[in-house]
Design a protein around this motif. Sequence first.
Motif, PDB file in Angstrom:
ATOM      1  N   ARG A  96      26.763  28.292  37.787  1.00 59.74           N
ATOM      2  CA  ARG A  96      27.831  28.597  38.810  1.00 59.74           C
ATOM      3  C   ARG A  96      29.239  27.824  38.748  1.00 59.74           C
ATOM      4  N   ALA A  97      28.970  26.657  38.188  1.00 60.16           N
ATOM      5  CA  ALA A  97      30.141  25.768  37.957  1.00 60.16           C
ATOM      6  C   ALA A  97      31.416  26.677  36.961  1.00 60.16           C
ATOM      7  N   VAL A  98      30.538  26.959  35.861  1.00 64.10           N
ATOM      8  CA  VAL A  98      31.348  27.876  34.894  1.00 64.10           C
ATOM      9  C   VAL A  98      32.221  29.094  35.704  1.00 64.10           C
ATOM     10  N   LEU A  99      31.452  29.707  36.361  1.00 67.60           N
ATOM     11  CA  LEU A  99      31.928  31.046  37.018  1.00 67.60           C
ATOM     12  C   LEU A  99      33.158  30.573  37.893  1.00 67.60           C
ATOM     13  N   LEU A 100      32.962  29.472  38.800  1.00 71.35           N
ATOM     14  CA  LEU A 100      33.854  29.076  39.582  1.00 71.35           C
ATOM     15  C   LEU A 100      35.090  28.523  38.960  1.00 71.35           C
ATOM     16  N   ARG A 101      34.903  27.760  37.830  1.00 71.61           N
ATOM     17  CA  ARG A 101      36.086  27.405  37.049  1.00 71.61           C
ATOM     18  C   ARG A 101      36.818  28.495  36.426  1.00 71.61           C
ATOM     19  N   ALA A 102      35.961  29.546  35.780  1.00 72.29           N
ATOM     20  CA  ALA A 102      37.026  30.639  35.493  1.00 72.29           C
ATOM     21  C   ALA A 102      37.481  31.367  36.518  1.00 72.29           C
ATOM     22  N   GLY A 103      37.096  31.330  37.718  1.00 68.99           N
ATOM     23  CA  GLY A 103      37.565  32.108  38.913  1.00 68.99           C
ATOM     24  C   GLY A 103      38.723  31.352  39.405  1.00 68.99           C
ATOM     25  N   ALA A 104      38.858  30.098  39.398  1.00 73.38           N
ATOM     26  CA  ALA A 104      40.001  29.257  39.659  1.00 73.38           C
ATOM     27  C   ALA A 104      41.210  29.641  38.759  1.00 73.38           C
ATOM     28  N   SER A 152      41.707  41.791  39.222  1.00 71.60           N
ATOM     29  CA  SER A 152      41.407  42.144  37.783  1.00 71.60           C
ATOM     30  C   SER A 152      40.865  40.826  36.895  1.00 71.60           C
ATOM     31  N   LEU A 153      41.659  39.724  36.946  1.00 69.90           N
ATOM     32  CA  LEU A 153      41.262  38.548  36.258  1.00 69.90           C
ATOM     33  C   LEU A 153      39.896  37.918  37.007  1.00 69.90           C
ATOM     34  N   LEU A 154      39.957  38.100  38.109  1.00 68.10           N
ATOM     35  CA  LEU A 154      38.626  37.669  38.843  1.00 68.10           C
ATOM     36  C   LEU A 154      37.349  38.750  38.383  1.00 68.10           C
ATOM     37  N   ASN A 155      37.874  39.951  38.295  1.00 67.54           N
ATOM     38  CA  ASN A 155      36.917  41.042  37.910  1.00 67.54           C
ATOM     39  C   ASN A 155      36.204  40.547  36.442  1.00 67.54           C
ATOM     40  N   TYR A 156      37.282  39.942  35.535  1.00 64.97           N
ATOM     41  CA  TYR A 156      36.904  39.653  34.293  1.00 64.97           C
ATOM     42  C   TYR A 156      35.942  38.573  34.145  1.00 64.97           C
ATOM     43  N   ALA A 157      36.250  37.600  35.013  1.00 63.74           N
ATOM     44  CA  ALA A 157      35.397  36.026  35.127  1.00 63.74           C
ATOM     45  C   ALA A 157      33.998  36.669  35.741  1.00 63.74           C
ATOM     46  N   MET A 158      33.850  37.535  36.719  1.00 65.51           N
ATOM     47  CA  MET A 158      32.629  37.812  37.228  1.00 65.51           C
ATOM     48  C   MET A 158      31.740  38.388  36.380  1.00 65.51           C
ATOM     49  N   LEU A 159      32.304  39.337  35.552  1.00 62.06           N
ATOM     50  CA  LEU A 159      31.622  40.285  34.752  1.00 62.06           C
ATOM     51  C   LEU A 159      31.116  39.371  33.428  1.00 62.06           C
ATOM     52  N   ALA A 211      36.117  46.752  43.288  1.00 63.18           N
ATOM     53  CA  ALA A 211      35.336  46.003  42.603  1.00 63.18           C
ATOM     54  C   ALA A 211      35.194  44.778  42.893  1.00 63.18           C
ATOM     55  N   MET A 212      36.217  43.846  42.950  1.00 60.93           N
ATOM     56  CA  MET A 212      36.135  42.412  43.272  1.00 60.93           C
ATOM     57  C   MET A 212      35.553  42.094  44.257  1.00 60.93           C
ATOM     58  N   LEU A 213      35.644  42.928  45.541  1.00 58.83           N
ATOM     59  CA  LEU A 213      35.112  42.692  46.840  1.00 58.83           C
ATOM     60  C   LEU A 213      33.451  42.779  46.482  1.00 58.83           C
ATOM     61  N   LEU A 214      33.144  44.005  45.757  1.00 59.78           N
ATOM     62  CA  LEU A 214      31.782  44.077  45.882  1.00 59.78           C
ATOM     63  C   LEU A 214      30.881  42.966  45.005  1.00 59.78           C
ATOM     64  N   ALA A 215      31.774  42.638  43.913  1.00 58.46           N
ATOM     65  CA  ALA A 215      31.153  41.522  42.998  1.00 58.46           C
ATOM     66  C   ALA A 215      31.024  40.406  43.767  1.00 58.46           C
ATOM     67  N   LEU A 216      31.978  40.066  44.493  1.00 59.47           N
ATOM     68  CA  LEU A 216      31.934  38.699  45.394  1.00 59.47           C
ATOM     69  C   LEU A 216      31.042  38.586  46.204  1.00 59.47           C
ATOM     70  N   ALA A 217      30.873  40.021  46.851  1.00 56.39           N
ATOM     71  CA  ALA A 217      29.528  39.896  47.914  1.00 56.39           C
ATOM     72  C   ALA A 217      28.342  39.683  47.209  1.00 56.39           C
ATOM     73  N   ILE A 218      28.129  40.236  46.061  1.00 53.50           N
ATOM     74  CA  ILE A 218      26.787  40.092  45.531  1.00 53.50           C
ATOM     75  C   ILE A 218      26.672  38.730  45.056  1.00 53.50           C
ATOM     76  N   ILE A 219      27.735  37.885  44.494  1.00 53.74           N
ATOM     77  CA  ILE A 219      27.511  36.493  43.928  1.00 53.74           C
ATOM     78  C   ILE A 219      27.447  35.657  45.062  1.00 53.74           C
ATOM     79  N   ALA A 220      28.387  35.930  46.173  1.00 49.24           N
ATOM     80  CA  ALA A 220      28.175  34.978  47.337  1.00 49.24           C
ATOM     81  C   ALA A 220      26.734  35.070  47.838  1.00 49.24           C
ATOM     82  N   ARG A 221      26.148  36.025  48.068  1.00 49.68           N
ATOM     83  CA  ARG A 221      24.772  36.334  48.388  1.00 49.68           C
ATOM     84  C   ARG A 221      23.936  35.607  47.755  1.00 49.68           C
ATOM     85  N   ARG A 222      23.881  35.663  46.424  1.00 50.82           N
ATOM     86  CA  ARG A 222      22.983  34.863  45.238  1.00 50.82           C
ATOM     87  C   ARG A 222      23.249  33.521  45.443  1.00 50.82           C
ATOM     88  N   PHE A 223      24.589  32.943  45.558  1.00 53.21           N
ATOM     89  CA  PHE A 223      24.784  31.651  45.501  1.00 53.21           C
ATOM     90  C   PHE A 223      24.324  31.058  47.065  1.00 53.21           C
TER      91      PHE A 223
END
Length: 448
Positions: A96-104, A152-159, A211-223
């Motif tokens: 999670r920390a890696v994803l949040l760093r990349a997301g920032a 776009s860049l957030l989608n890169y990080a989440m992918l 795509a970003m909103l969908l990925a964020l929703a999936i990740i938020a529910r998981r986290f």
Amino acid sequence: MDQNRLTQNGPTAFEVSNRRVLAIAIPMTLAYITTPMLGVVDTAVVGQFGDAALLGGLAAGAIVFDVVFTSFNFLRSGTTGLVAQAFGRGDTGQERAVLLRAGAIALACGLALILLAPLVAALGEWFMAAEPRVTAAMDTYIRIRLLSAPASLLNYAMLGYFLGRGEAGMGLFLQLVLNGVNIALSVLFGLHFGWGIEGVAWGTVCGEAVAMLLALAIIARRFAAMPKIAWREIFEATAMRRMLALNGDIMIRSFVLMGAFTLLTRQAAQIGTVTLAANAVLMHFFMVSSYFLDGFATAAEQLAGRAVGARYLPAFNRAIRLTSLWGFALAGVASMVVLLFGERLIGLVTTAEAVQAEAAIYLPWAAFTALSGVMAFQMDGVFIGATWSRDMRNMMLLSFAAFVASLAVFGHFFGNHGLWAALHVFLIARGLSLLSIVPRNVRATFAG
């Protein structure tokens, strides 16, 4: 739950099988090959208006975006490697920390690109030096498309996060959503609403946002079901420096790779317009092959990274062996298809007889780029997964030097045959130079 994880927490041994390799490679191959469809649809939509200036503006703007967004591909590949290693250690908090760093980083870079949109547009227009109507269309396209930069860049990080965990099916699903929405809205806005090139650009912006909103929703529910993570852990100085160094090395590698292809195109243009056009047609075969090989490179990223995280050398060695075998098998099939059906495919791409004849001469060179390049793709995946980014960067620079020397010598004596020979030298040098230092890096990484 992964059936091969032997403990609930901490590093674990795991099996690398053909099934596991294909479970990552096949979905991501399908995801990657949907990407060229966007360009085809956008061109078809704008082409319906019968205005060559609009088509020229779209093509020029797309080139600018290829350069800009390829530069940020480290947000996908770097995140994949770091998450895969955390996954191998059984460290879900670090995933999670890696994803949040990349997301920032992605959010900051995306917002910066929006603010710099006028400068990006001006530089692109200066570089292309097209006629005024083409420049105007290009300017409109770039300014709208850059609004999608944060998404776009957030989608890169989440992918990268999903791929690092080996969830290639999720990666395919998100790419299909992104590309599907993009295509549907580009057609709706561009043709039905009559917005033309603006509609195509807005279709892309909306596709990235959905795509970003969908990925964020999936990740938020998981986290949400996991323990909270402290901000100081996310932005811990050593971890941030490691990520920035990794991303910097990957960015340099990407710039050098783009530079090699740009130099190859420039040298072809010096020979003549027909040669330039023929090479452009043939490079499509190489690019299509690369989309297939990228699927196995992604499998190498995840499996090698996971093995490094778990400190489990048998899995690392088997990941290299299986992804190599599958990669060479697929590359062999791709080369045979191009050799057998290449002239027919050339006829589908261009109707210009002079270009068809020229392309047919150099078809064998293009056909075998898949085989000469497969080791480069696969080794890139291994080095990204293992986060051996400095060596990957250095070997890319060494290979580029060999490419420039080959281009100068072979191009001078053998013309376009020499240019294609130099490309093969570049691809082979990348693969072999990386392979040659794997044993040394393995000893350093898995010692003790």
